[in-house]
Design a protein around this motif. Structure first.
Motif, PDB file in Angstrom:
ATOM      1  N   PHE A  17       0.692  -0.932  -0.080  1.00  0.00           N
ATOM      2  CA  PHE A  17       0.058   0.101  -0.003  1.00  0.00           C
ATOM      3  C   PHE A  17       0.922   1.149   0.169  1.00  0.00           C
ATOM      4  O   PHE A  17       0.449   2.324   0.190  1.00  0.00           O
ATOM      5  CB  PHE A  17      -1.044   0.095   1.102  1.00  0.00           C
ATOM      6  N   ASP A  20      -0.360   3.776  -2.362  1.00  0.00           N
ATOM      7  CA  ASP A  20      -1.699   4.328  -1.869  1.00  0.00           C
ATOM      8  C   ASP A  20      -1.214   5.340  -1.023  1.00  0.00           C
ATOM      9  O   ASP A  20      -2.128   6.481  -1.019  1.00  0.00           O
ATOM     10  CB  ASP A  20      -2.419   3.349  -1.406  1.00  0.00           C
ATOM     11  N   ARG A  23      -0.264   8.268  -2.938  1.00  0.00           N
ATOM     12  CA  ARG A  23      -1.274   9.017  -3.822  1.00  0.00           C
ATOM     13  C   ARG A  23      -2.204   9.795  -2.936  1.00  0.00           C
ATOM     14  O   ARG A  23      -2.714  10.912  -3.573  1.00  0.00           O
ATOM     15  CB  ARG A  23      -2.146   7.655  -4.449  1.00  0.00           C
ATOM     16  N   GLN A  65     -10.393  -1.622  -1.368  1.00  0.00           N
ATOM     17  CA  GLN A  65      -9.866  -0.381  -1.865  1.00  0.00           C
ATOM     18  C   GLN A  65      -9.330   0.527  -0.874  1.00  0.00           C
ATOM     19  O   GLN A  65      -9.983   0.930   0.082  1.00  0.00           O
ATOM     20  CB  GLN A  65     -10.533   0.236  -2.686  1.00  0.00           C
ATOM     21  N   VAL A  66      -7.990   0.824  -1.155  1.00  0.00           N
ATOM     22  CA  VAL A  66      -7.337   1.743  -0.114  1.00  0.00           C
ATOM     23  C   VAL A  66      -8.085   3.158  -0.529  1.00  0.00           C
ATOM     24  O   VAL A  66      -7.708   3.782  -1.403  1.00  0.00           O
ATOM     25  CB  VAL A  66      -5.896   1.876  -0.257  1.00  0.00           C
ATOM     26  N   THR A  69      -5.520   6.982   4.620  1.00  0.00           N
ATOM     27  CA  THR A  69      -4.502   6.767   5.402  1.00  0.00           C
ATOM     28  C   THR A  69      -4.069   7.742   6.568  1.00  0.00           C
ATOM     29  O   THR A  69      -4.365   8.854   6.255  1.00  0.00           O
ATOM     30  CB  THR A  69      -3.248   6.505   4.463  1.00  0.00           C
TER      31      THR A  69
END
Length: 162
Positions: A17, A20, A23, A65-66, A69
């Motif tokens: 991840f 992610d 992102r 789905q990530v 965070t």
């Protein structure tokens, strides 16, 4: 009748991840601010920056789905810094920030923390609201925070006693 919303699952750091993490944080930073050197350092090695020194990185997943965070950075023996809180624009308003915040606060308490703090920007109203909802209070504000933290966007510090 519409289907019930999918549950949010919060998991700890997984190298799969890492992209992610970058992102999601790039989305909010590039929207109103600019990417800085310390951002790039954390994107390149979130495990080394946060997990290895005793912190953690959390990911909020919906249907695998990530979509969110955040990171905990161990500041000292009884203090953690909440860093890099990000929720995908399309997933805001679905309590992912709350789920991430609960995971961060619980983990910090379990690891013996007595205090958590964060730095943010006064223009980020929804983020400030999330932090206040979870007990954070304003501890300092002003342009000197940018110099101290190395983030030009930092003008607010908040903390919560655990």
């Amino acid at each position: 009748m519409s289907p019930a919303p999918s549950a949010v699952e919060v998991v700890t750091y997984r190298d799969a991840f890492r992209a992610d993490f970058e992102r999601l944080n790039r989305q909010w930073i590039e929207k109103d601010f600019r990417i800085e050197g310390s951002d790039l350092d954390s994107f390149a090695d979130p495990h080394g920056m946060f997990v290895a020194p005793g912190g953690e990185v959390f990911f909020a997943l919906v249907d695998g789905q990530v979509l969110g965070t955040c990171a905990l950075r161990r500041a000292d023996g009884d203090t953690y810094e909440l860093c890099k809180m990000a929720v995908a624009a399309e997933a805001r308003g679905r309590d992912l920030g709350d789920a991430l915040m609960r995971a961060a606060l619980t983990t910090a308490r379990e690891r013996g923390a007595r205090r958590m703090y964060l730095v943010t920007n006064s223009a980020l109203g929804p983020a400030l609201g999330l932090y206040r909802k979870h007990g954070f209070v304003l501890t300092r504000s002003g342009p000197e925070l940018a110099k101290e933290t190395g983030y030009s966007r930092a003008d607010v510090e908040m903390s919560v006693d655990l």
